[in-house]
Design an enzyme around this catalytic site. Structure first.
Site, PDB file in Angstrom:
ATOM      1  CG  ASP A 117      -9.662  -2.996  -4.160  1.00  0.00           C
ATOM      2  OD1 ASP A 117     -10.413  -3.996  -4.071  1.00  0.00           O
ATOM      3  OD2 ASP A 117      -9.299  -2.332  -3.170  1.00  0.00           O
ATOM      4  NE  ARG A 132      -7.174   4.825   3.145  1.00  0.00           N
ATOM      5  CZ  ARG A 132      -7.931   4.208   4.038  1.00  0.00           C
ATOM      6  NH1 ARG A 132      -9.019   4.813   4.513  1.00  0.00           N
ATOM      7  NH2 ARG A 132      -7.601   3.004   4.476  1.00  0.00           N
ATOM      8  NE  ARG A 159     -11.149   7.915  -2.865  1.00  0.00           N
ATOM      9  CZ  ARG A 159     -12.358   8.484  -2.840  1.00  0.00           C
ATOM     10  NH1 ARG A 159     -12.599   9.567  -3.555  1.00  0.00           N
ATOM     11  NH2 ARG A 159     -13.324   7.966  -2.115  1.00  0.00           N
ATOM     12  NE  ARG A 197      -4.052  -1.837   2.297  1.00  0.00           N
ATOM     13  CZ  ARG A 197      -4.472  -2.296   3.475  1.00  0.00           C
ATOM     14  NH1 ARG A 197      -4.104  -1.695   4.592  1.00  0.00           N
ATOM     15  NH2 ARG A 197      -5.260  -3.333   3.549  1.00  0.00           N
ATOM     16  CE1 TYR A 210     -13.139  -7.739   1.941  1.00  0.00           C
ATOM     17  CE2 TYR A 210     -11.500  -9.194   0.977  1.00  0.00           C
ATOM     18  CZ  TYR A 210     -11.832  -8.173   1.844  1.00  0.00           C
ATOM     19  OH  TYR A 210     -10.856  -7.581   2.614  1.00  0.00           O
TER      20      TYR A 210
END
Length: 353
Positions: free
Chosen positions: A77, A31, A40, A27, A154
């Protein structure tokens, strides 16, 4: 073919000699970086960011402008595959991924398509091609996918979960149905990773994010088996180079030997096992990647340096180590703290080679 100026990562993954320990961060495009947050916001949504190759390329490159990392990893993703299988992926602020149409019936699973990933995930392939061009051989580009079990968890749960109880229940209630789903996902993940390699990914990683929640028997039957199937179906050479495969199964330390036998080149490790123990158990079968606790990056600089030293000492002398975190970097990390870590690994690691 552009000459690769820094191939330390690829050589380490193949257990070849390097003059220092290469470093990248899971990652690393994310963020914790203010420049990422700006892009973003401009994109309007996480999915729009993923699906716009120029923006995905931009955020992939952002951490490399700040830090002398040894690889880029394409911004995307793991849930893109369920999305193009028709489940309708979206992200809810503060809650994470959600599917509009989770699956729970035999008919829904049997009707899942095997998408043409070159078409349905063209935006990923375009982002890879664009990023390779922009990198211009400075460092290798990593592609990735989720493992079949992680994707299935998921898809059945409808989003994120602490225990994925519905998915685990299907294992016991309807194992044949779970195998049908996992088989479809394994075929699609293989297609997807091979397409990424064809379009320019120079190494690939399989994220088995939820392998560690399974019992030993269930892990072998419903996770490991399909990881092995994928690895055996991957293209292992492109552009005149070997394409290393990394398997990262979080929380699966009891299965290191079996994971090393999947045919992968390297195992990613979380922070709950020492590199020394892992190296003793797998020997020279695979390289090891990891495994600093991401929380260390919230600490003071001297503590970060000390923990970096501990990781390097835990692996010890020799090649075949890629320095990384034991999971993804968290959004609340000060970027300067990652800079401290990168500098420490650059300074300390040559003594181990």
């Amino acid at each position: 073919m552009t000459e690769l100026k820094n191939d330390l990562l690829l050589r380490a993954l193949l257990r070849q000699p390097t003059d220092r320990t290469p470093l990248w961060i899971m990652r690393q495009a994310g963020r914790y970086l203010p420049e990422y947050l700006k892009v973003r916001e401009e994109a309007g949504s996480f999915m729009k960011l993923c699906q716009t190759p120029e923006l995905a390329c931009e955020v992939t490159l952002q951490p490399l402008r700040r830090f002398p990392l040894d690889a880029a990893i394409i911004f995307s993703d793991i849930l893109t595959i369920p999305d193009v299988m028709g489940l309708g992926l979206h992200f809810v602020e503060g809650e994470g991924p959600k599917f509009e149409d989770p699956i729970d019936t035999e008919a829904e699973i049997r009707n899942l398509p095997r998408p043409d990933v070159n078409e349905s995930l063209r935006y990923v392939m375009d982002a890879i091609k664009l990023t390779r061009r922009e990198l211009d051989g400075s460092v290798p580009l990593i592609g990735f996918s989720g493992s079949p079990w992680t994707l299935a968890a998921y898809m059945i749960q409808g989003g994120s979960s602490k225990d994925f109880a519905s998915a685990k229940a299907m294992i016991h209630d309807e194992p044949h149905l779970m195998h049908t789903l996992l088989g479809k996902l394994a075929d699609t993940v293989t297609d997807y990773l091979n397409a990424q390699i064809e379009h320019g990914a120079q190494a690939v990683q399989i994220f088995d994010s939820w392998g560690g929640i399974l019992s030993p028997e269930a892990f072998r039957e419903f996770s490991l088996r399909y990881i092995e199937q994928i690895v055996s179906g991957l293209r292992r050479e492109h552009e005149g180079r070997q394409v290393p495969v990394i398997v990262f199964s979080k929380g699966s330390n009891t299965h290191l030997e079996a994971l090393a036998d999947t045919g992968c080149n390297a195992l990613g490790l979380d922070w709950t096992i020492s590199l020394q123990e892992a190296r003793r158990r797998v020997g020279d079968r695979v390289a090891l990647q990891g495994n600093l606790d991401p929380a260390v990056l919230l600490c003071k600089p001297e503590a970060i340096r000390q923990q970096a030293s501990n990781v390097l000492n835990s692996y010890g002398q020799g090649d075949g180590h890629v320095f990384n975190l034991g999971h993804g970097i968290t959004p609340n990390v000060d970027p300067d703290h990652l800079g401290v870590l990168v500098k420490a690994v650059w300074e300390m690691s040559p003594a181990f080679h």
